[in-house]
Structures are given as C-alpha cells and as structure tokens.
Design an enzyme around this catalytic site. Structure first.
Site, PDB file in Angstrom:
ATOM      1  N   ARG A 147       6.868 -26.895  31.467  1.00  0.00           N
ATOM      2  CA  ARG A 147       7.804 -27.217  30.370  1.00  0.00           C
ATOM      3  C   ARG A 147       7.055 -27.117  29.053  1.00  0.00           C
ATOM      4  O   ARG A 147       5.837 -26.926  29.050  1.00  0.00           O
ATOM      5  CB  ARG A 147       8.289 -28.653  30.543  1.00  0.00           C
ATOM      6  CG  ARG A 147       7.108 -29.617  30.636  1.00  0.00           C
ATOM      7  CD  ARG A 147       7.501 -31.064  30.597  1.00  0.00           C
ATOM      8  NE  ARG A 147       6.480 -31.931  31.140  1.00  0.00           N
ATOM      9  CZ  ARG A 147       5.385 -32.347  30.525  1.00  0.00           C
ATOM     10  NH1 ARG A 147       5.116 -31.950  29.279  1.00  0.00           N
ATOM     11  NH2 ARG A 147       4.517 -33.139  31.110  1.00  0.00           N
ATOM     12  N   ARG A 195      -0.561 -39.041  18.187  1.00  0.00           N
ATOM     13  CA  ARG A 195       0.753 -39.528  18.621  1.00  0.00           C
ATOM     14  C   ARG A 195       1.012 -40.890  17.972  1.00  0.00           C
ATOM     15  O   ARG A 195       0.218 -41.821  18.143  1.00  0.00           O
ATOM     16  CB  ARG A 195       0.803 -39.672  20.138  1.00  0.00           C
ATOM     17  CG  ARG A 195       0.655 -38.347  20.853  1.00  0.00           C
ATOM     18  CD  ARG A 195       1.034 -38.510  22.306  1.00  0.00           C
ATOM     19  NE  ARG A 195       0.722 -37.288  23.035  1.00  0.00           N
ATOM     20  CZ  ARG A 195       1.177 -37.017  24.244  1.00  0.00           C
ATOM     21  NH1 ARG A 195       1.944 -37.891  24.874  1.00  0.00           N
ATOM     22  NH2 ARG A 195       0.865 -35.890  24.846  1.00  0.00           N
ATOM     23  N   ILE A 236     -13.836 -37.230  39.127  1.00  0.00           N
ATOM     24  CA  ILE A 236     -14.836 -36.621  38.249  1.00  0.00           C
ATOM     25  C   ILE A 236     -15.147 -37.643  37.149  1.00  0.00           C
ATOM     26  O   ILE A 236     -14.228 -38.078  36.452  1.00  0.00           O
ATOM     27  CB  ILE A 236     -14.300 -35.318  37.605  1.00  0.00           C
ATOM     28  CG1 ILE A 236     -13.581 -34.462  38.659  1.00  0.00           C
ATOM     29  CG2 ILE A 236     -15.387 -34.580  36.850  1.00  0.00           C
ATOM     30  CD1 ILE A 236     -14.281 -33.295  39.184  1.00  0.00           C
ATOM     31  N   GLU A 294      -3.537 -27.362  33.328  1.00  0.00           N
ATOM     32  CA  GLU A 294      -4.473 -28.432  32.966  1.00  0.00           C
ATOM     33  C   GLU A 294      -5.740 -28.372  33.822  1.00  0.00           C
ATOM     34  O   GLU A 294      -5.657 -28.212  35.042  1.00  0.00           O
ATOM     35  CB  GLU A 294      -3.807 -29.801  33.156  1.00  0.00           C
ATOM     36  CG  GLU A 294      -2.607 -30.004  32.239  1.00  0.00           C
ATOM     37  CD  GLU A 294      -2.081 -31.434  32.232  1.00  0.00           C
ATOM     38  OE1 GLU A 294      -1.450 -31.812  31.241  1.00  0.00           O
ATOM     39  OE2 GLU A 294      -2.278 -32.166  33.219  1.00  0.00           O
TER      40      GLU A 294
HETATM   41  P1  ADP Z   1      -0.197 -36.788  35.371  1.00  0.00           P
HETATM   42  O1  ADP Z   1       0.631 -35.728  36.005  1.00  0.00           O
HETATM   43  O2  ADP Z   1       0.231 -38.175  35.738  1.00  0.00           O
HETATM   44  O3  ADP Z   1      -0.393 -36.586  33.898  1.00  0.00           O
HETATM   45  P2  ADP Z   1      -2.796 -35.552  35.920  1.00  0.00           P
HETATM   46  O4  ADP Z   1      -3.142 -35.042  37.266  1.00  0.00           O
HETATM   47  O5  ADP Z   1      -2.427 -34.559  34.877  1.00  0.00           O
HETATM   48  O6  ADP Z   1      -1.645 -36.661  36.072  1.00  0.00           O
HETATM   49  O7  ADP Z   1      -4.005 -36.431  35.367  1.00  0.00           O
HETATM   50  C1  ADP Z   1      -3.904 -37.174  34.176  1.00  0.00           C
HETATM   51  C2  ADP Z   1      -5.279 -37.675  33.774  1.00  0.00           C
HETATM   52  O8  ADP Z   1      -5.866 -38.481  34.810  1.00  0.00           O
HETATM   53  C3  ADP Z   1      -6.314 -36.589  33.518  1.00  0.00           C
HETATM   54  O9  ADP Z   1      -6.214 -36.054  32.217  1.00  0.00           O
HETATM   55  C4  ADP Z   1      -7.602 -37.350  33.727  1.00  0.00           C
HETATM   56  O10 ADP Z   1      -7.926 -38.148  32.610  1.00  0.00           O
HETATM   57  C5  ADP Z   1      -7.254 -38.276  34.889  1.00  0.00           C
HETATM   58  N1  ADP Z   1      -7.604 -37.639  36.186  1.00  0.00           N
HETATM   59  C6  ADP Z   1      -6.762 -36.986  37.022  1.00  0.00           C
HETATM   60  N2  ADP Z   1      -7.418 -36.507  38.102  1.00  0.00           N
HETATM   61  C7  ADP Z   1      -8.717 -36.876  37.966  1.00  0.00           C
HETATM   62  C8  ADP Z   1      -9.922 -36.681  38.739  1.00  0.00           C
HETATM   63  N3  ADP Z   1      -9.916 -36.017  39.901  1.00  0.00           N
HETATM   64  N4  ADP Z   1     -11.086 -37.180  38.252  1.00  0.00           N
HETATM   65  C9  ADP Z   1     -11.107 -37.858  37.079  1.00  0.00           C
HETATM   66  N5  ADP Z   1     -10.033 -38.075  36.311  1.00  0.00           N
HETATM   67  C10 ADP Z   1      -8.834 -37.597  36.726  1.00  0.00           C
END
Ligand code: ADP
Length: 453
Positions: A292, A338, A203, A275
């Site tokens: 958590r 942070r 995205i 999220e």
């Molecule tokens: P983690 O578990 O490593 O934190 P996440 O799945 O929560 O990984 O994703 C962390 C960040 O990566 C998101 O906040 C976003 O910025 C980016 N991200 C993850 N998936 C997508 C996606 N499908 N498209 C665009 N950005 C993504």
C-alpha cells in the site's frame, strides 16, 4: 479512464488523495463515520457519504457499505489509503469482481505478502536474504522451542498476520520463550483473529531501511530509493528520512536490486514497500512488504520529485511508468516527523480533545500533510497521528536545521503532541550524527528528562 475515485479512508491520507485527484482532474467521493462529520476530507471532497458509526468496525472497515457507496455514487476506482482495508485481499477482490478498480496491487499479491510466512518464503526463493527463522508458522511449544534453540537466542516471536508493530515478543532463553510464546499466540488471536506465529532471530540494534517500489501493469518494476525508519517507539515509526545516513552507494544498489526482485516475486503492481533490517556490518534481511502507500511516502516524493499517489492512480488506470530506473535521481535530503496527539512525558498516552489553536509552519523546504485545524475535535476512535512535518534541503544538515526551525514554529494548543519530543531529537547528537538504530528511542528516553516535553 478513471474519472471518479472513492477514498476509503480519513485524516491526512484522505486529503493527500483528494489533492492528487484534483490535480489530475478526477472527481472524489469521501466516505466518513458519524465521528468525522467535521473532518476536512468530508469538506474538501466533491461528494461525501456517511457510512456508519464512529467505530472503524462500523464504518471504515465495512467493505459492504463502502462498495455500496461506490455503486450509488458511480465511481470507477477506490483508493484505500493506508490502514483500514488497504491490505485486505478480500476487499481488493470484491472491488475487482464489482468492476471497480482497486488502487493498489492485485488481491493475489496482497495475499502473498500479507501472510508474513508466505512472504518470506516467496522472496527467499527469489534469492533475497531473510532473517533466519522457522519455516512458516510453528504449531506447538515443543516444536517452537526446538526452532528457537536451533536459531539461537535471542529470538523474536511474530504474528503471521501482524502489523503496526503489534504481536511481537522477544525471548532470551527457554524459560522466557515458553511464556512469551503463549502470550504472543493469545495476543495475535485477539488482535488479528489469527493466532499463528513464527520465529525469527532477533537482530540486535539493527536499522530499519525500506525501499519504495513502483510497478506498472506492463511488467516494469522500479525502486525510488530508501527510507531509514530506525527511530521507532514500540516498533512503531516516529521519524523517517531519505537517504539513509548509513547506506553507501554500493549497499544502496544491492538493496535496491533485492527490493525489485522481492516485488517481482509477488508479481507486484502499484506502489509498495520492501522492508529490511540492516545490521552493523551492512548485512540486510527482508522482513516484510507493505502492499500500500505508506505514511512516510512524502519523504521519497521530496527526494525524487515523483508524486507517488498520482503514480498509483495512473498505474491502476493501466498506464505505463513514464521513466526508467536511471531517470530517478536522489537530489535532496528529507526528514519526516510524525505529529501525534500523545503526551510523550506521560508514556505517550493518547491526548484526544479539541485543538484550540492550530498554526502549521511554512517557508522554504517545509511541507505539512495534516487534517488538523483550529477548533478541530480529535475523535478518540482512530489512530493518534494528526499530521506529518516533512522538511527537505540539499543536505542532511539543512534538513535537520529546517526541521528544528519548523518544529519551533508549529503551534498546536489545547492538546499534547509529539512536537517537543521531535525538537529534542533534532538537537540530540546521536541523531544528528546519523547513528540511530531501532534501539535509539529507548536509550534517548532513558537519558532525556521528560520535563523537556
Ligand atoms: P509490523 O508489520 O508490525 O510493522 P515488522 O515485521 O515490519 O512488523 O517489524 C516492525 C519492527 O519490529 C522493525 O522495524 C524492527 O524494529 C522490529 N523487528 C521486527 N523483526 C525483527 C527482528 N527479527 N529482529 C529485530 N527487530 C525486529
């Protein structure tokens, strides 16, 4: 009744848990590594036991030693904080089988949400939208390319066991896909001991907006509103705020309902976070659940007036949530910065060392959660966050002004920190206007002279 808690963590979150326990009249046991003898959590807990060498794999990740410490000191519960063993289903299960309460969800829920492919499948079945992608992990390159073409480039390749922004690669066409697919698998294998990856539509320029959940063991599941965590560097959060400057009341309500549904689908108990990525049109997609307490939880605490760590302990104790969804009011705006021991002018290289002078800000609407003090030597073994500055007020404008003011007062000498970077962001028109997406930091760094930091 929980009377004594072992805190299986270090740093600011260990202090945060000690504070909640003390207010509840609960005794605390700190565990620590040889590198953390001088740490504040060791000084402030009622008791402390050294569990091993400096490396996390010799101490904070040693479930066996932590359980032994719990048995020796006769605690009745373990709070895992965030990171380390907090999302380790096996550890939660070990606690359950030793009759020690794990202050978090049941191991079953951690298992469902800890595997990102199973998590997506579970929430999709509950009617929550997910980012279009592969059905579970993809086994080989041929199958993966087919999926990528079907979804349409750009795509993101993500580790099933991923976390902390690691194990993600973006591909824009077949050629880059072939390369990134192998890199992602190797990285995932090395970082998480599990090379399985899945594919999602990438995205472009979304917002990261997450909902705080509280769920008790009597079936009540509530949300405590959202946090906008779009300001990220390399997929790692730097600034979080609530409410999100992007959401209107209607979208907030829709997303809050979806978040509750997602948590219910995992039979979730305790505090957790759903999220979402949100595109410019307001379409939102579940990406993962964190099972958590999170680093950014104080933002929600300041907006709602609810102490999340105390709620975690009460829920683990079997108590009912003492309020309903309609009782939760969002009356303030809060922003968290942070503070990391990193040099933003040199590509955020870690800056461990001794803090020669530490003076945190204070005054109206300012909260600092930190384990730093003058003379504290930051060990090189753990993550670089040395504190969190949370500023709040009746409006976003006040929270912004207060953040800038507090950052100007925050003195940390002897090491480099992200304080000057946050000051520059707090005075950046794009951030002030509430326009930051996850692409913000890259743009901000490219147009801001590093001598400002
Ligand atoms: P983690 O578990 O490593 O934190 P996440 O799945 O929560 O990984 O994703 C962390 C960040 O990566 C998101 O906040 C976003 O910025 C980016 N991200 C993850 N998936 C997508 C996606 N499908 N498209 C665009 N950005 C993504």
């Amino acid at each position: 009744m929980i009377q004594k808690v072992l805190i299986a963590n270090r740093g600011e979150i260990a202090l945060r848990i000690i504070r909640a326990c003390r207010e509840m009249g609960i005794k605390t046991l700190a565990v620590y590594s040889e590198a953390d003898v001088q740490s504040l959590h060791v000084q402030l807990a009622d008791e402390a036991i050294c569990i091993g060498g400096p490396r996390s794999s010799d101490s904070y990740l040693r479930a066996d030693r932590i359980i032994s410490a719990a048995e020796i000191a006769d605690v009745d519960a373990i709070h895992p904080g965030y990171g380390f063993l907090s999302e380790n289903a096996k550890f939660a299960e070990q606690c359950e089988s030793c009759n020690i309460k794990f202050i978090g969800p049941k191991s079953k829920s951690i298992r469902i949400m800890g595997d990102k492919a199973i998590a997506k499948d579970t929430v999709r079945k509950a009617g929550v939208s997910i980012v279009p992608g592969s059905d579970g992990p993809v086994e080989n390159e041929t199958e993966a390319v087919k999926v990528a073409r079907k979804i349409g480039y750009p795509v993101i390749i993500k580790a099933v066991a991923g976390g902390g922004g690691r194990g993600m690669r973006i591909a824009h066409n077949d050629v880059s896909f072939a390369k990134e697919f192998h890199v992602a698998r190797n990285e995932a294998e090395k970082a998480f001991g599990n090379g399985a990856v899945y594919i999602e539509k990438y995205i472009e320029k979304p917002r990261h907006i997450e909902f705080q959940i509280l769920a008790d063991s009597h079936g009540k599941v509530l949300h405590l509103g959202e946090r906008d965590c779009s300001v990220q560097r390399r997929h790692q959060k730097l600034i979080e705020e609530s409410p999100s400057p992007f959401l209107n009341a209607d979208l907030r309500k829709k997303m809050g309902k979806a978040a509750v549904k997602a948590a219910e689908a995992a039979e979730y108990q305790n505090a957790g976070t759903i999220e979402f990525l949100v595109d410019a049109k307001g379409n939102f997609y579940f990406i993962e659940m964190n099972t958590r307490i999170q680093v950014e939880h104080p933002v929600t605490e300041e907006v709602t007036g609810i102490d999340l760590v105390k709620q975690q302990i009460s829920i683990a104790n079997g108590d009912k949530l003492g309020f309903d969804q309609s009782d939760i009011k969002f009356e303030k705006h809060a922003i968290e910065c942070r503070i990391n021991a990193e040099d933003p002018a040199r590509n955020f290289t870690p800056s461990p060392g001794t803090i020669s002078l530490y003076y945190p800000p204070g005054g109206f609407g300012v909260r600092v959660d930190s384990h730093a003090y003058s003379g504290y030597a930051i060990p090189p073994y753990y993550d670089s966050m040395i504190g969190k500055l949370i500023c709040f007020g009746p409006t976003r404008k006040v929270a912004l002004q207060r953040s800038y003011r507090a950052l100007s007062e925050y003195l940390v000498r002897g090491i480099k920190t992200t304080i000057p970077l946050h000051k520059a962001i707090m005075s950046d028109p794009v951030f002030i206007e509430g326009k930051a997406t996850t692409a913000y930091m890259e743009d901000f760094m490219s147009r801001t002279p590093t001598d400002l930091f």
